[in-house]
Design an enzyme around this catalytic site. Structure first.
Site, PDB file in Angstrom:
ATOM      1  N   GLY A   1      57.184  63.354  12.130  1.00  0.00           N
ATOM      2  CA  GLY A   1      57.950  62.883  13.283  1.00  0.00           C
ATOM      3  C   GLY A   1      57.056  62.388  14.401  1.00  0.00           C
ATOM      4  O   GLY A   1      55.894  62.067  14.187  1.00  0.00           O
TER       5      GLY A   1
ATOM      6  N   LEU B   1      57.316  59.542  15.772  1.00  0.00           N
ATOM      7  CA  LEU B   1      56.947  58.293  15.103  1.00  0.00           C
ATOM      8  C   LEU B   1      56.398  57.267  16.084  1.00  0.00           C
ATOM      9  O   LEU B   1      56.915  57.089  17.186  1.00  0.00           O
ATOM     10  CB  LEU B   1      58.168  57.709  14.379  1.00  0.00           C
ATOM     11  CG  LEU B   1      58.819  58.618  13.322  1.00  0.00           C
ATOM     12  CD1 LEU B   1      60.018  57.914  12.704  1.00  0.00           C
ATOM     13  CD2 LEU B   1      57.822  59.040  12.258  1.00  0.00           C
TER      14      LEU B   1
ATOM     15  N   HIS C   1      53.248  54.716  11.951  1.00  0.00           N
ATOM     16  CA  HIS C   1      54.266  55.083  10.959  1.00  0.00           C
ATOM     17  C   HIS C   1      55.149  53.875  10.614  1.00  0.00           C
ATOM     18  O   HIS C   1      55.467  53.637   9.449  1.00  0.00           O
ATOM     19  CB  HIS C   1      55.194  56.183  11.502  1.00  0.00           C
ATOM     20  CG  HIS C   1      54.509  57.466  11.843  1.00  0.00           C
ATOM     21  ND1 HIS C   1      54.372  57.911  13.143  1.00  0.00           N
ATOM     22  CD2 HIS C   1      53.927  58.411  11.055  1.00  0.00           C
ATOM     23  CE1 HIS C   1      53.751  59.078  13.132  1.00  0.00           C
ATOM     24  NE2 HIS C   1      53.457  59.405  11.893  1.00  0.00           N
TER      25      HIS C   1
ATOM     26  N   GLN D   1      50.271  73.771   7.336  1.00  0.00           N
ATOM     27  CA  GLN D   1      49.037  73.019   7.565  1.00  0.00           C
ATOM     28  C   GLN D   1      48.459  73.250   8.961  1.00  0.00           C
ATOM     29  O   GLN D   1      47.476  72.625   9.335  1.00  0.00           O
ATOM     30  CB  GLN D   1      49.245  71.527   7.289  1.00  0.00           C
ATOM     31  CG  GLN D   1      50.108  70.782   8.286  1.00  0.00           C
ATOM     32  CD  GLN D   1      50.417  69.384   7.796  1.00  0.00           C
ATOM     33  OE1 GLN D   1      51.110  69.198   6.790  1.00  0.00           O
ATOM     34  NE2 GLN D   1      49.908  68.377   8.501  1.00  0.00           N
TER      35      GLN D   1
ATOM     36  N   LYS E   1      43.834  56.291   9.011  1.00  0.00           N
ATOM     37  CA  LYS E   1      43.325  57.195  10.057  1.00  0.00           C
ATOM     38  C   LYS E   1      43.100  58.597   9.496  1.00  0.00           C
ATOM     39  O   LYS E   1      42.125  59.257   9.825  1.00  0.00           O
ATOM     40  CB  LYS E   1      44.280  57.252  11.251  1.00  0.00           C
ATOM     41  CG  LYS E   1      43.729  58.116  12.395  1.00  0.00           C
ATOM     42  CD  LYS E   1      44.718  58.274  13.522  1.00  0.00           C
ATOM     43  CE  LYS E   1      45.755  59.316  13.229  1.00  0.00           C
ATOM     44  NZ  LYS E   1      45.248  60.722  13.334  1.00  0.00           N
TER      45      LYS E   1
ATOM     46  N   GLN F   1      42.692  63.104   4.236  1.00  0.00           N
ATOM     47  CA  GLN F   1      43.992  63.494   3.683  1.00  0.00           C
ATOM     48  C   GLN F   1      44.385  62.590   2.519  1.00  0.00           C
ATOM     49  O   GLN F   1      44.810  63.068   1.465  1.00  0.00           O
ATOM     50  CB  GLN F   1      45.053  63.424   4.780  1.00  0.00           C
ATOM     51  CG  GLN F   1      46.475  63.569   4.284  1.00  0.00           C
ATOM     52  CD  GLN F   1      47.487  63.498   5.414  1.00  0.00           C
ATOM     53  OE1 GLN F   1      47.706  64.471   6.112  1.00  0.00           O
ATOM     54  NE2 GLN F   1      48.091  62.341   5.614  1.00  0.00           N
TER      55      GLN F   1
END
EC number: 6.3.2.1
Length: 280
Positions: free
Chosen positions: A31, A33, A37, A61, A149, A153
């Protein structure tokens, strides 16, 4: 846009869509956003029949003492942005539906999870890999979209997808930046005016590192130059890492090679910011 809150229902919808031969593009988010996104969503719309976005601030996380409680949440504003893009489904589960009492299964991608951000955020990538694994099983996407970015991940998710034989294509899209170069991030909302101005030094240091590498400087000298730039910025409270890394292994690079990852994580005030550039 249909809002689905129950994992079982989301899974049934996705199963039926796949059965009908529809391709599903999926963007998992927490979220708050922003244009980063939204750029992923636009790309997904171009490449798939159906677009599904999830919003879930994933507690597993966040380490103890991190910003889980104060992580920016504005679901109504997020819904408006998603409706404007005419996505098909918003998956909006609550914590209990994804982590019911007695939950005890986690996914750990060894090696990559222990480098860079993993050193400073223990357990973070275990939480990321676990939630993405769960979401892939529920949403059943053909393609999933992530931003560069969060380079580490995306590398970890690619590894997980390969190792666990997921039938999902991982698409990593370019970092979207503000006009002054700052990488768009939900956490930028934490910065006050002076901190926001100070944060522009991150991209400047990355671009300087890129220039030096392209001119033939040694990676170690580039690292020293980046640290020097950051040390001259008084609002930087902590440099967690800044340097030249291998884009596949995330190991620090000491000698020249064909491709580099310039990566930074630092704190301005209480806000942790990350950014990176790939240099070829």
């Amino acid at each position: 846009m249909e809002v689905i809150r129950i994992p079982r229902i989301m899974r049934e919808i996705s199963k039926e869509l796949r059965f009908k031969g529809k391709s599903i593009g999926f963007i998992p988010t927490m979220g708050a956003l922003h244009e980063g996104h939204l750029s992923l969503i636009r790309r997904a719309k171009e490449e798939n029949d159906i677009v599904i976005v999830s919003i879930f601030v994933n507690p597993t996380q966040f380490a103890q003492g991190e910003d889980y409680e104060k992580y920016p949440r504005d679901v109504e504003l997020d819904k408006e942005k998603l409706e404007a893009l005419a996505i098909d489904y918003l998956f909006l589960p609550d914590v209990n539906s994804l982590y019911p009492e007695g939950y005890s299964t986690y996914v750990v991608v060894e090696g990559l999870s222990d480098k860079l951000c993993g050193i400073f955020r223990p357990g973070h990538f275990r939480g990321v890999a676990t939630i993405v694994c769960k979401l892939f099983n529920i949403v059943k996407p053909l393609r999933a979209y992530f931003g560069q970015k969060d380079y580490q991940q995306s590398l970890i998710i690619r590894r997980m997808v390969e190792d666990l034989n997921f039938d999902v294509e991982i698409i990593v899209c370019p970092t979207v930046r503000e006009q002054d170069g700052l990488a768009m991030s939900s956490r930028n909302l934490y910065l006050n005016e002076k901190e926001r101005q100070s944060a522009t030094v991150i991209y400047k240091a990355l671009k300087e590192g890129e220039r030096l590498l392209n001119e033939g400087e040694k990676p170690l000298d580039v690292k020293l130059k980046m640290h020097e730039i950051f040390k001259n910025e008084p609002l930087i409270r902590e440099i967690q890492y800044a340097g030249v890394y291998d884009p596949l292994t995330l190991e620090e690079v000491k000698e020249r090679q064909n491709k580099y990852l310039l990566a930074v994580a630092l704190k301005i005030g209480d806000t942790r910011l990350i950014d990176n550039l790939i240099v070829e």
